[in-house]
Motif scaffolding. Sequence first.
Motif, short mmCIF file in Angstrom:
data_model
loop_
_atom_site.label_atom_id
_atom_site.label_comp_id
_atom_site.label_asym_id
_atom_site.label_seq_id
_atom_site.Cartn_x
_atom_site.Cartn_y
_atom_site.Cartn_z
N PRO A 181 -54.90 6.07 110.29
CA PRO A 181 -55.96 5.07 110.31
C PRO A 181 -55.97 4.28 109.00
O PRO A 181 -55.86 4.86 107.92
N GLY A 182 -56.04 2.98 109.12
CA GLY A 182 -56.06 2.14 107.93
C GLY A 182 -54.70 1.81 107.36
O GLY A 182 -54.60 1.20 106.30
N LYS A 183 -53.64 2.21 108.05
CA LYS A 183 -52.29 1.92 107.56
C LYS A 183 -52.12 0.41 107.46
O LYS A 183 -52.40 -0.32 108.40
N GLY A 214 -54.34 7.77 103.45
CA GLY A 214 -55.52 7.43 104.24
C GLY A 214 -56.81 7.76 103.53
O GLY A 214 -57.84 7.13 103.76
#
Length: 133
Positions: free
Chosen positions: A124-126, A105
Amino acid sequence: MTGLPVSVPGVSARVVMQTGCGPYAYIVVDFEPPGADGESEFLHTAPQERLPHEFLPAVFEGIREGLGGVAARVRVTDGGFHEVDSRDDGYRLAGLYAGRAALAGAGLGPPPENQGRQITVSWPGKPRPTPQA
């Protein structure tokens, strides 16, 4: 020792082994850059009834390994357990995957891969899986 350059909140890791008796583990962790001293800090705000505090040493051990020497301020905010199937080894594994996810991340490492339905991790942002044609 380098420090985590950005915050990576809301990392979750779940270990659900369906063979025999577990292990089962679930954690939610916020990762932030280290404090002014540059050292890692491990805190928790997870309620005892959601994550028995006896498992925290295993969680933190796994996170240290997953971070691979990168310093961070770590706060376990939530979790889950099963009265029969939860054990230290499951929480250690969940911590390992959470630490690796925090690095991904923050752009410092490759993303950890889910291990089928047994180990799942999210941050978050995976990247989302691409649909098969």
